[in-house]
Each structure stands twice: as structure tokens, then as C-alpha cells.
Write a protein that holds these residues in place. Structure first.
Motif, PDB file in Angstrom:
ATOM      1  N   LEU A  82     -18.997   9.068  -7.213  1.00  0.00           N
ATOM      2  CA  LEU A  82     -19.473   9.749  -8.417  1.00  0.00           C
ATOM      3  C   LEU A  82     -18.872  11.137  -8.591  1.00  0.00           C
ATOM      4  CD1 LEU A  82     -23.264   8.836  -8.132  1.00  0.00           C
ATOM      5  CD2 LEU A  82     -21.584   7.822  -9.689  1.00  0.00           C
ATOM      6  N   VAL A  83     -18.518  11.787  -7.478  1.00  0.00           N
ATOM      7  CA  VAL A  83     -18.036  13.167  -7.528  1.00  0.00           C
ATOM      8  C   VAL A  83     -16.697  13.255  -6.815  1.00  0.00           C
ATOM      9  CG1 VAL A  83     -18.562  15.573  -6.973  1.00  0.00           C
ATOM     10  CG2 VAL A  83     -20.421  13.981  -7.505  1.00  0.00           C
ATOM     11  N   ASP A  84     -15.729  13.894  -7.456  1.00  0.00           N
ATOM     12  CA  ASP A  84     -14.403  14.083  -6.865  1.00  0.00           C
ATOM     13  C   ASP A  84     -14.420  15.307  -5.952  1.00  0.00           C
ATOM     14  OD1 ASP A  84     -11.765  14.172  -6.206  1.00  0.00           O
ATOM     15  OD2 ASP A  84     -11.048  14.785  -8.194  1.00  0.00           O
ATOM     16  N   PRO A  85     -14.136  15.130  -4.666  1.00  0.00           N
ATOM     17  CA  PRO A  85     -14.153  16.292  -3.751  1.00  0.00           C
ATOM     18  C   PRO A  85     -13.208  17.403  -4.183  1.00  0.00           C
ATOM     19  CG  PRO A  85     -14.074  14.240  -2.507  1.00  0.00           C
ATOM     20  CD  PRO A  85     -13.876  13.881  -3.943  1.00  0.00           C
ATOM     21  N   GLU A  86     -12.048  17.053  -4.741  1.00  0.00           N
ATOM     22  CA  GLU A  86     -11.097  18.073  -5.172  1.00  0.00           C
ATOM     23  C   GLU A  86     -11.662  18.906  -6.316  1.00  0.00           C
ATOM     24  OE1 GLU A  86      -8.410  18.810  -3.521  1.00  0.00           O
ATOM     25  OE2 GLU A  86      -8.934  17.209  -2.125  1.00  0.00           O
ATOM     26  N   ALA A  87     -12.409  18.260  -7.198  1.00  0.00           N
ATOM     27  CA  ALA A  87     -13.041  19.008  -8.290  1.00  0.00           C
ATOM     28  C   ALA A  87     -14.102  19.964  -7.755  1.00  0.00           C
ATOM     29  CB  ALA A  87     -13.664  18.041  -9.295  1.00  0.00           C
ATOM     30  N   VAL A  88     -14.830  19.513  -6.732  1.00  0.00           N
ATOM     31  CA  VAL A  88     -15.841  20.379  -6.120  1.00  0.00           C
ATOM     32  C   VAL A  88     -15.168  21.576  -5.455  1.00  0.00           C
ATOM     33  CG1 VAL A  88     -17.669  20.502  -4.404  1.00  0.00           C
ATOM     34  CG2 VAL A  88     -17.417  18.456  -5.790  1.00  0.00           C
ATOM     35  N   LYS A  89     -14.017  21.352  -4.819  1.00  0.00           N
ATOM     36  CA  LYS A  89     -13.299  22.456  -4.177  1.00  0.00           C
ATOM     37  C   LYS A  89     -12.881  23.511  -5.196  1.00  0.00           C
ATOM     38  CE  LYS A  89     -11.400  19.756  -0.332  1.00  0.00           C
ATOM     39  NZ  LYS A  89     -10.173  19.257   0.314  1.00  0.00           N
ATOM     40  N   VAL A  90     -12.466  23.064  -6.378  1.00  0.00           N
ATOM     41  CA  VAL A  90     -12.090  24.013  -7.426  1.00  0.00           C
ATOM     42  C   VAL A  90     -13.288  24.870  -7.822  1.00  0.00           C
ATOM     43  CG1 VAL A  90     -11.309  24.239  -9.810  1.00  0.00           C
ATOM     44  CG2 VAL A  90     -10.218  22.578  -8.294  1.00  0.00           C
ATOM     45  N   VAL A  91     -14.443  24.212  -7.963  1.00  0.00           N
ATOM     46  CA  VAL A  91     -15.655  24.938  -8.340  1.00  0.00           C
ATOM     47  C   VAL A  91     -16.057  25.920  -7.247  1.00  0.00           C
ATOM     48  CG1 VAL A  91     -18.104  24.703  -8.881  1.00  0.00           C
ATOM     49  CG2 VAL A  91     -16.448  23.072  -9.816  1.00  0.00           C
TER      50      VAL A  91
ATOM     51  N   VAL B 120     -16.714  21.638   2.066  1.00  0.00           N
ATOM     52  CA  VAL B 120     -16.800  20.541   1.101  1.00  0.00           C
ATOM     53  C   VAL B 120     -16.342  19.241   1.743  1.00  0.00           C
ATOM     54  CG1 VAL B 120     -15.925  19.637  -1.095  1.00  0.00           C
ATOM     55  CG2 VAL B 120     -16.541  22.053  -0.888  1.00  0.00           C
ATOM     56  N   ASP B 121     -15.217  19.295   2.447  1.00  0.00           N
ATOM     57  CA  ASP B 121     -14.732  18.089   3.141  1.00  0.00           C
ATOM     58  C   ASP B 121     -15.753  17.594   4.144  1.00  0.00           C
ATOM     59  OD1 ASP B 121     -12.325  18.025   1.752  1.00  0.00           O
ATOM     60  OD2 ASP B 121     -11.295  19.312   3.207  1.00  0.00           O
ATOM     61  N   GLY B 122     -16.363  18.523   4.878  1.00  0.00           N
ATOM     62  CA  GLY B 122     -17.376  18.134   5.852  1.00  0.00           C
ATOM     63  C   GLY B 122     -18.593  17.506   5.195  1.00  0.00           C
ATOM     64  N   PHE B 123     -18.984  18.044   4.036  1.00  0.00           N
ATOM     65  CA  PHE B 123     -20.126  17.480   3.320  1.00  0.00           C
ATOM     66  C   PHE B 123     -19.849  16.038   2.896  1.00  0.00           C
ATOM     67  CE2 PHE B 123     -22.078  16.418  -0.758  1.00  0.00           C
ATOM     68  CZ  PHE B 123     -23.422  16.582  -0.468  1.00  0.00           C
ATOM     69  N   PHE B 124     -18.685  15.816   2.309  1.00  0.00           N
ATOM     70  CA  PHE B 124     -18.371  14.456   1.853  1.00  0.00           C
ATOM     71  C   PHE B 124     -18.161  13.506   3.025  1.00  0.00           C
ATOM     72  CE2 PHE B 124     -17.649  16.509  -2.196  1.00  0.00           C
ATOM     73  CZ  PHE B 124     -18.069  15.544  -3.092  1.00  0.00           C
ATOM     74  N   GLU B 125     -17.672  14.028   4.129  1.00  0.00           N
ATOM     75  CA  GLU B 125     -17.522  13.186   5.312  1.00  0.00           C
ATOM     76  C   GLU B 125     -18.883  12.761   5.860  1.00  0.00           C
ATOM     77  OE1 GLU B 125     -15.543  13.338   9.812  1.00  0.00           O
ATOM     78  OE2 GLU B 125     -15.156  14.946   8.357  1.00  0.00           O
ATOM     79  N   ALA B 126     -19.857  13.676   5.773  1.00  0.00           N
ATOM     80  CA  ALA B 126     -21.183  13.381   6.309  1.00  0.00           C
ATOM     81  C   ALA B 126     -22.067  12.625   5.327  1.00  0.00           C
ATOM     82  CB  ALA B 126     -21.871  14.678   6.742  1.00  0.00           C
ATOM     83  N   PHE B 127     -21.976  12.961   4.025  1.00  0.00           N
ATOM     84  CA  PHE B 127     -22.909  12.406   3.049  1.00  0.00           C
ATOM     85  C   PHE B 127     -22.230  11.649   1.913  1.00  0.00           C
ATOM     86  CE2 PHE B 127     -24.891  16.288   4.776  1.00  0.00           C
ATOM     87  CZ  PHE B 127     -26.036  15.730   5.336  1.00  0.00           C
ATOM     88  N   GLY B 128     -20.907  11.549   1.930  1.00  0.00           N
ATOM     89  CA  GLY B 128     -20.220  10.867   0.840  1.00  0.00           C
ATOM     90  C   GLY B 128     -20.601   9.407   0.709  1.00  0.00           C
ATOM     91  N   GLY B 129     -21.006   8.776   1.817  1.00  0.00           N
ATOM     92  CA  GLY B 129     -21.393   7.367   1.773  1.00  0.00           C
ATOM     93  C   GLY B 129     -22.812   7.124   1.320  1.00  0.00           C
TER      94      GLY B 129
END
Length: 344
Positions: free
Chosen positions: A53-62, A272-281
Motif C-alpha cells: 500500500l505504501v512505497d518506501p521510497e516515497a516515505v523516505k522523501v517525506v 524507514v527501511d527497518g520499519f518496512f522490514e519489520a512491519f511491511g508484511g
């Protein structure tokens, strides 16, 4: 006013649809509509993982923009000014700090902090490499020794004969040190730095041993009990506004420069990468459970804020303008015009 027959069917349908949506977003229908939409969005999102639902790269920009732009913004500056005023003025009604902070939590924090003594010892050991720290430690230790000698001399002076004896011993020791200094000037000139290092290590040992002493814990808790019993007041009792402002402004400027540094932004991207690695699933619903947030409470919060926001937009006519601007292109499209034309 033109009759309904004189108004194109597309325009009449547009007016009807805008009126329909406005009716759903006013009065008692507003809360029902907002709750239904919020629930439907959450239900639909629960079928997908957060990473989909959320693009990690877009979150990094924000995140990068937030770190570089927000801390130095006028809004944050105004918020800091408000915080500074509240800190100086204090709470409207004074209260004991112990009413807010539980003593058991203070004890736990103290125990965990004292358990870090080995880490502190290693950190203090690194200070031996600084000549200035060595010189400061030497002066500090010298002052302690000097104060101790002066205190002993003052006590000894009250006892007949003891004061002169202590003074004689001190002068003799000084003379011996002086003679040794004269003989070893050349040697000590090369080892002055080692003397500073020795002073730092002795001071470090005093600090570490003091922290490891069981009575230190009791002393800290005793101080806490005294502080906890005192009513919380503003800093205005101990410092003026200019002094507080200087510290706050310096800290704010430091924070702005640090957060805007590329290395800190890179660290934010790593988070951000760590968040998606832990909770992206996780699905959004599962993530809310991990955050101890109840979905019903979240929907209730949206419903709670909606009347003020939507109601203001309805009263000003802005909501109708937005709806009409979004829906009008559909009724003006060639396909809809053709369909309406056929039906006419």
C-alpha cells in the motif's frame, strides 16, 4: 430563471449529484457517512500488506523533507516559543513531582543507569588522550587535596601543639618534593603529559567507584524523595527569560543543523527501511494491533474531527465548489454527452 427543460440534462444531473453528496455530509448524515467511509477504507486496506500500500521510497522523501524543512519552520519556532513561555511560567497550579512520576520507575531507571558503569568507565578512559582534560583533572585533584589539607589544618589549629606539628610536616613534605623537583626537572619535563593522564585516571576511578558504592543508590533516591516532594514551578524562579531563551535558541539551532545533515537524513532513511522490514508484511489492521490501537477508536476519532472540518467547508461553500469541480468533467465528457443525447 430557466425551466428544467431549458437546462441541459447533464447540468441537471450534476446539480442533483452535488446536492446528494452535500446532503450526506451535513447534519446527522455526516457522522454516518464519515464512519461508513472510514470503515470501508480500513476494510479494503486490510486485504493488503503495508508494503503493497505504501512505497518506501516515497516515505523516505517525506522523512527527508520533514528532517530538513520542518525543524526550522516558523510553526516549529512558534511552538518552541510557546514551550519556552510555559517552562518559565510553570503550571497554572503547582503540584508535587512525585504525583506524576512513580518512585518505582525512578528506582528502575537508576538501577539500569548504574548498571552502565562499565560503559562509563570505558568512555572516561578515552578522556586520557586529551591534554586539556588532563590539565583540568590535575587542577581539580589539586584543589581537592588543598581543601583537605586546609580543613585538617583548621581542625589541628584548635588543638594545642598539633597545628604546628601538622604545619611542620606539610612544609617538610613540600621541601622534599621541591628538592626532588629540582633534581628531576629534565625527567618530569618529558612526562608532564603522563602526570595529567594519571590525574584523569585517578579522577575516573573516583567517579566509577562512587557509582559502584551501594550508598550512592540510596543517596540518589534520597535526593529524589526531596525533589519529588517539592512543588513543580516554572523556571522563572531561578532564571530570567533571556537566560532561558539563550539556551533554548542555541539548542534549537543545533537541532536544526544536525537534523538537516545528510548523514542524519540517511539515518532516517535507514529507519524507514527497518520499519518496512519489520512491519511491511503486516496488514494495516495487524499493524494497528501491534501499536495497541483499536480500530473502532480510530474510526471514532475521524468522526469526532469531521463535523468541524466538513461543516466549515459546507458553510463557506468550498465543499460544493470542490465537488462540482471534480464531477463536472465527467458530465462534460464526450461519452456522457453522447449517452445523454441518445436517452433524450
Amino acid at each position: 430563471m430557466p425551466t428544467d427543460d431549458a437546462v441541459p440534462l447533464g447540468d441537471r444531473l450534476l446539480d442533483a449529484q452535488v446536492a446528494f453528496h452535500l446532503a450526506r455530509l451535513t447534519g446527522d448524515e455526516l457522522t454516518v457517512t464519515v464512519a461508513r467511509i472510514a470503515t470501508a477504507v480500513l476494510d479494503a486496506a486490510d486485504g493488503h500488506q503495508v508494503a503493497d500500500l505504501v512505497d518506501p521510497e516515497a516515505v523516505k522523501v517525506v522523512v527527508g523533507r520533514a528532517l530538513t524543512d520542518v525543524p526550522g519552520s516558523p510553526a516549529v519556532a512558534a511552538f518552541i516559543e510557546l514551550g519556552r513561555e510555559l517552562a518559565v511560567a510553570g503550571p497554572a497550579e503547582a503540584f508535587p513531582l512525585g504525583d506524576v512520576v512513580d518512585r518505582e520507575q525512578v528506582e528502575r531507571l537508576l538501577d539500569e543507569t548504574l548498571a552502565l558503569t562499565p560503559v562509563l568507565e570505558r568512555a572516561l578512559e578515552r578522556l586520557t588522550a586529551s591534554p586539556l582534560v588532563g590539565a583540568t583533572a590535575t587542577r581539580f585533584m589539586g584543589r581537592i587535596v588543598g581543601e583537605a589539607i586546609a580543613a585538617n589544618q583548621a581542625v589541628a589549629d584548635k588543638v594545642p601543639g598539633l597545628g604546628s606539628l601538622l604545619s611542620m610536616g606539610t612544609k617538610a613534605a613540600a621541601g622534599m618534593v621541591g628538592a626532588a623537583d629540582k633534581q628531576l626537572d629534565g625527567l618530569l619535563a618529558d612526562t608532564a603529559g603522563k602526570g595529567g593522564t594519571l590525574a584523569v585516571r585517578r579522577l575516573n576511578r573516583i567517579i566509577v567507584d562512587t557509582l559502584r558504592d551501594p550508598t550512592t543508590r540510596d543517596a540518589v533516591l534520597q535526593v529524589w524523595d526531596l525533589v519529588a516532594a517539592e512543588p513543580v514551578r516554572g523556571l522563572g524562579d531561578d532564571a530570567d527569560v533571556e537566560q532561558v531563551s539563550g539556551v533554548v535558541d542555541a539548542a534549537h539551532d543545533l537541532t536544526v543543523s544536525v537534523l538537516a545533515h545528510p548523514r542524519v537524513v540517511a539515518l532516517g532513511h535507514a529507519v524507514v527501511d527497518g520499519f518496512f522490514e519489520a512491519f511491511g508484511g503486516y496488514t494495516p489492521g495487524e499493524l494497528l494491533e501491534q501499536l495497541d490501537l483499536d480500530r473502532a477508536d480510530l474510526v471514532a476519532d475521524v468522526v469526532r474531527f469531521a463535523p468541524a472540518v466538513v461543516g466549515t467547508l459546507v458553510e463557506s461553500g468550498e465543499l460544493e465548489r470542490v465537488l462540482r469541480a471534480e464531477l463536472a468533467p465527467f458530465y462534460a465528457s464526450d461519452e456522457v454527452v453522447r449517452l445523454l443525447g441518445v436517452r433524450d
